[in-house]
Design a protein around this motif. Structure first.
Motif, PDB file in Angstrom:
ATOM      1  N   ARG A 128     -31.980 -22.030  -9.441  1.00 53.27           N
ATOM      2  CA  ARG A 128     -32.991 -21.712 -10.446  1.00 53.27           C
ATOM      3  C   ARG A 128     -34.389 -22.065  -9.939  1.00 53.27           C
ATOM      4  O   ARG A 128     -34.544 -22.901  -9.061  1.00 53.27           O
ATOM      5  N   SER A 129     -35.399 -21.444 -10.533  1.00 51.38           N
ATOM      6  CA  SER A 129     -36.790 -21.694 -10.150  1.00 51.38           C
ATOM      7  C   SER A 129     -37.636 -21.921 -11.391  1.00 51.38           C
ATOM      8  O   SER A 129     -37.509 -21.189 -12.377  1.00 51.38           O
ATOM      9  N   VAL A 130     -38.496 -22.935 -11.327  1.00 51.88           N
ATOM     10  CA  VAL A 130     -39.466 -23.174 -12.396  1.00 51.88           C
ATOM     11  C   VAL A 130     -40.866 -23.074 -11.809  1.00 51.88           C
ATOM     12  O   VAL A 130     -41.128 -23.547 -10.704  1.00 51.88           O
ATOM     13  N   MET A 131     -41.752 -22.424 -12.537  1.00 49.21           N
ATOM     14  CA  MET A 131     -43.117 -22.176 -12.078  1.00 49.21           C
ATOM     15  C   MET A 131     -44.103 -22.954 -12.937  1.00 49.21           C
ATOM     16  O   MET A 131     -44.443 -22.548 -14.052  1.00 49.21           O
ATOM     17  N   PRO A 132     -44.555 -24.112 -12.454  1.00 46.77           N
ATOM     18  CA  PRO A 132     -45.496 -24.908 -13.245  1.00 46.77           C
ATOM     19  C   PRO A 132     -46.914 -24.360 -13.182  1.00 46.77           C
ATOM     20  O   PRO A 132     -47.320 -23.743 -12.199  1.00 46.77           O
ATOM     21  N   THR A 133     -47.655 -24.626 -14.221  1.00 45.05           N
ATOM     22  CA  THR A 133     -49.089 -24.390 -14.217  1.00 45.05           C
ATOM     23  C   THR A 133     -49.748 -25.514 -13.406  1.00 45.05           C
ATOM     24  O   THR A 133     -49.068 -26.272 -12.710  1.00 45.05           O
ATOM     25  N   ASN A 134     -51.067 -25.664 -13.475  1.00 48.35           N
ATOM     26  CA  ASN A 134     -51.764 -26.727 -12.748  1.00 48.35           C
ATOM     27  C   ASN A 134     -51.296 -28.091 -13.232  1.00 48.35           C
ATOM     28  O   ASN A 134     -51.341 -28.379 -14.432  1.00 48.35           O
ATOM     29  N   LEU A 135     -50.868 -28.927 -12.292  1.00 48.34           N
ATOM     30  CA  LEU A 135     -50.331 -30.235 -12.627  1.00 48.34           C
ATOM     31  C   LEU A 135     -51.331 -31.344 -12.299  1.00 48.34           C
ATOM     32  O   LEU A 135     -52.165 -31.203 -11.405  1.00 48.34           O
ATOM     33  N   TYR A 136     -51.214 -32.439 -12.995  1.00 49.17           N
ATOM     34  CA  TYR A 136     -52.049 -33.611 -12.727  1.00 49.17           C
ATOM     35  C   TYR A 136     -51.284 -34.852 -13.173  1.00 49.17           C
ATOM     36  O   TYR A 136     -50.283 -34.758 -13.897  1.00 49.17           O
ATOM     37  N   GLY A 137     -51.757 -36.023 -12.741  1.00 47.55           N
ATOM     38  CA  GLY A 137     -51.148 -37.261 -13.193  1.00 47.55           C
ATOM     39  C   GLY A 137     -50.959 -38.255 -12.070  1.00 47.55           C
ATOM     40  O   GLY A 137     -51.480 -38.078 -10.962  1.00 47.55           O
ATOM     41  N   PRO A 138     -50.211 -39.325 -12.302  1.00 46.60           N
ATOM     42  CA  PRO A 138     -49.957 -40.332 -11.274  1.00 46.60           C
ATOM     43  C   PRO A 138     -49.350 -39.718 -10.019  1.00 46.60           C
ATOM     44  O   PRO A 138     -48.502 -38.833 -10.100  1.00 46.60           O
ATOM     45  N   GLY A 139     -49.817 -40.183  -8.862  1.00 48.44           N
ATOM     46  CA  GLY A 139     -49.326 -39.660  -7.600  1.00 48.44           C
ATOM     47  C   GLY A 139     -50.124 -38.505  -7.056  1.00 48.44           C
ATOM     48  O   GLY A 139     -49.799 -37.977  -5.988  1.00 48.44           O
ATOM     49  N   ASP A 140     -51.177 -38.091  -7.753  1.00 51.32           N
ATOM     50  CA  ASP A 140     -51.971 -36.945  -7.306  1.00 51.32           C
ATOM     51  C   ASP A 140     -52.777 -37.312  -6.056  1.00 51.32           C
ATOM     52  O   ASP A 140     -52.938 -38.477  -5.695  1.00 51.32           O
ATOM     53  N   ASN A 141     -53.299 -36.269  -5.404  1.00 51.16           N
ATOM     54  CA  ASN A 141     -54.119 -36.406  -4.201  1.00 51.16           C
ATOM     55  C   ASN A 141     -55.592 -36.350  -4.606  1.00 51.16           C
ATOM     56  O   ASN A 141     -56.026 -35.362  -5.200  1.00 51.16           O
ATOM     57  N   PHE A 142     -56.342 -37.375  -4.270  1.00 54.41           N
ATOM     58  CA  PHE A 142     -57.750 -37.450  -4.663  1.00 54.41           C
ATOM     59  C   PHE A 142     -58.689 -37.242  -3.478  1.00 54.41           C
ATOM     60  O   PHE A 142     -59.825 -37.718  -3.488  1.00 54.41           O
ATOM     61  N   HIS A 143     -58.231 -36.520  -2.462  1.00 55.68           N
ATOM     62  CA  HIS A 143     -59.067 -36.234  -1.297  1.00 55.68           C
ATOM     63  C   HIS A 143     -60.301 -35.440  -1.743  1.00 55.68           C
ATOM     64  O   HIS A 143     -60.187 -34.514  -2.563  1.00 55.68           O
ATOM     65  N   PRO A 144     -61.490 -35.749  -1.216  1.00 49.06           N
ATOM     66  CA  PRO A 144     -62.712 -35.080  -1.693  1.00 49.06           C
ATOM     67  C   PRO A 144     -62.770 -33.592  -1.392  1.00 49.06           C
ATOM     68  O   PRO A 144     -63.504 -32.858  -2.057  1.00 49.06           O
ATOM     69  N   GLU A 145     -62.005 -33.094  -0.403  1.00 50.22           N
ATOM     70  CA  GLU A 145     -62.058 -31.671  -0.062  1.00 50.22           C
ATOM     71  C   GLU A 145     -60.741 -30.952  -0.306  1.00 50.22           C
ATOM     72  O   GLU A 145     -60.736 -29.770  -0.657  1.00 50.22           O
TER      73      GLU A 145
END
Length: 320
Positions: A156-173
Motif C-alpha cells: 500500500r502507499s500513502v501520500m502525505p501533504t507537507n509534514l512538520y514536527g519533531p525530527g525535522d531538518n532546519f538547514h537554512p537552504e
C-alpha cells in the motif's frame, strides 16, 4: 509481528517508531544508513534474506525543499528510485506480504484541480522544481500496484501533504518551508532584526500535517483489513492521500510562525524568488471514509515544534 521500518531516523520514520514503541505487539527492526545502504541492491537482498520480516514500512527517502530539489535533481531521482526498487523487490523476494510505502503530494500535476484527489495522478505535467523527486515517488506507487497485480501481495502507499514536527531538518537552504521559517524567525528574534523576508509572493497556499498525525494515519492504513482497504481503492489507483483538508497562504503561515516564536518585527515578501505550485491541497475524502482524520491544529503543532527546536538547539542535537 516483525516490522522492518526503513528510515527510522527521519522525521516520519522517527514518529512511526515512537508510535510502534507504544504498542506491545510489534518487534521493530531498524538499520541506520551506515548499517544498511538501501541504494545497494546486494546489501538489501542479504538483509531481507536474513531478517525476513513479516511487514515493511518504507519511510526512507532523500527529501528537501525547492532549493535542494533544484540544485540536486539527479540525486533526488536516482537515490529515491534505488531505495524503492531495492526495498520493494527484495521484500517480495523474501516473502513479505505486507508493505506500506510513504510518498509525497508532489506526485500530482502542477495544475491538478484543487483539492487534489487520488485520481489526479498522471493527468498532467508536474511542477518543474521537484519533477525528478515526484517521478521517483510515482514509480514507487506503481511498483506497489504492479507487485499487487502480478503477485497478489498487499503493498500500500500513502501520500502525505507537507509534514512538520519533531525530527525535522532546519538547514537554512535545504529544509522545507515551515522549519526554514521557524529557524529564520528565531534567528531574527535573537538578533533583534526589524524584519524577516520570505521567499516568493506569499500568496501560494499550502497544507501542513503534524508528523505525529502522519504516523498515526500510516499505521491506521497499514492495519486496515484488506477488504476494507480495497473497498476504497482499486488495482490501478491504490494510494491514499493523508492530510488535514485545509490550507493557509505562505504569508499566513509566516505570521503563525512569528507569533509562536515571539518575533514582533515586520514580514516582507520577495516576489523575485520562485513560488512553486500556487496551491497544493489534498482531497482526504477517501481516508475520511475509512475512519481517520487529523487531530493536531496547526498553531498548536507549530508551538510544540518550536519548543522541540529550542530543546534540540540547547542540547546540540539539532539537524542543521
Amino acid at each position: 509481528m516483525r516490522i522492518f521500518l526503513a528510515g527510522h531516523r527521519g522525521m516520519v520514520g522517527g514518529a512511526i517508531l515512537r508510535r510502534l514503541g507504544a504498542t506491545a505487539d510489534s518487534d521493530v527492526i531498524t538499520r541506520t544508513s551506515a548499517e544498511l545502504d538501501l541504494r545497494d541492491q546486494s546489501r538489501v537482498r542479504a538483509f531481507f534474506q536474513k531478517e525476513r520480516p513479516d511487514a515493511v514500512i518504507l519511510a526512507a527517502a532523500k527529501v528537501g525543499g525547492i532549493h535542494a530539489n533544484n540544485t540536486y535533481p539527479a540525486d533526488f531521482i536516482y537515490e529515491n528510485l534505488m531505495i524503492e526498487c531495492n526495498v520493494i523487490h527484495q521484500a517480495f523476494a523474501a516473502g513479505v506480504g505486507r508493505l506500506l510505502q510513504l510518498g509525497s503530494s508532489c506526485i500530482y500535476p502542477k495544475a491538478a484541480p484543487q483539492p487534489m484527489a487520488e485520481d489526479a495522478l498522471l493527468t498532467g505535467p508536474l511542477e518543474p522544481t521537484n519533477e525528478p523527486y515526484a517521478i521517483a515517488k510515482i514509480a514507487g506507487i506503481k511498483l506497489c500496484e504492479s507487485y499487487n497485480r502480478q503477485h497478489g501481495v498487499d503493498y500500500r502507499s500513502v501520500m502525505p501533504t507537507n509534514l512538520y514536527g519533531p525530527g525535522d531538518n532546519f538547514h537554512p537552504e535545504n529544509s522545507h518551508v515551515l522549519p526554514a521559517l521557524i529557524r529564520r524567525f528565531h534567528e531574527a528574534k535573537e538578533q533583534g532584526a526589524p524584519a524577516v523576508t520570505i521567499w516568493g509572493s506569499g500568496t501560494p497556499r499550502r497544507e501542513f500535517l503534524h508528523v505525529d498525525d502522519m504516523a498515526e494515519a500510516s499505521l491506521f492504513v497499514m492495519d486496515l483489513p484488506r477488504a476494507v482497504y480495497d473497498r476504497e481503492t482499486d488495482p490501478m489507483l491504490s494510494h491514499i492521500n493523508v492530510g488535514t483538508g485545509s490550507d493557509v497562504t505562505i504569508l499566513e503561515l509566516a505570521r503563525i510562525v512569528a507569533q509562536a516564536v515571539g518575533f514582533e518585527g515586520e514580514i516582507h515578501t520577495d516576489p523575485s524568488k520562485p513560488d512553486g505550485t500556487m496551491r497544493k491541497l489534498m482531497n482526504v475524502d477517501r481516508l475520511s471514509r475509512l475512519g481517520w482524520q487529523a487531530s493536531i491544529a496547526l498553531g498548536d503543532g507549530i508551538g510544540t515544534t518550536y519548543q522541540w527546536f529550542l530543546d534540540q538547539q540547547d542540547a546540540g542535537t539539532l539537524r542543521l
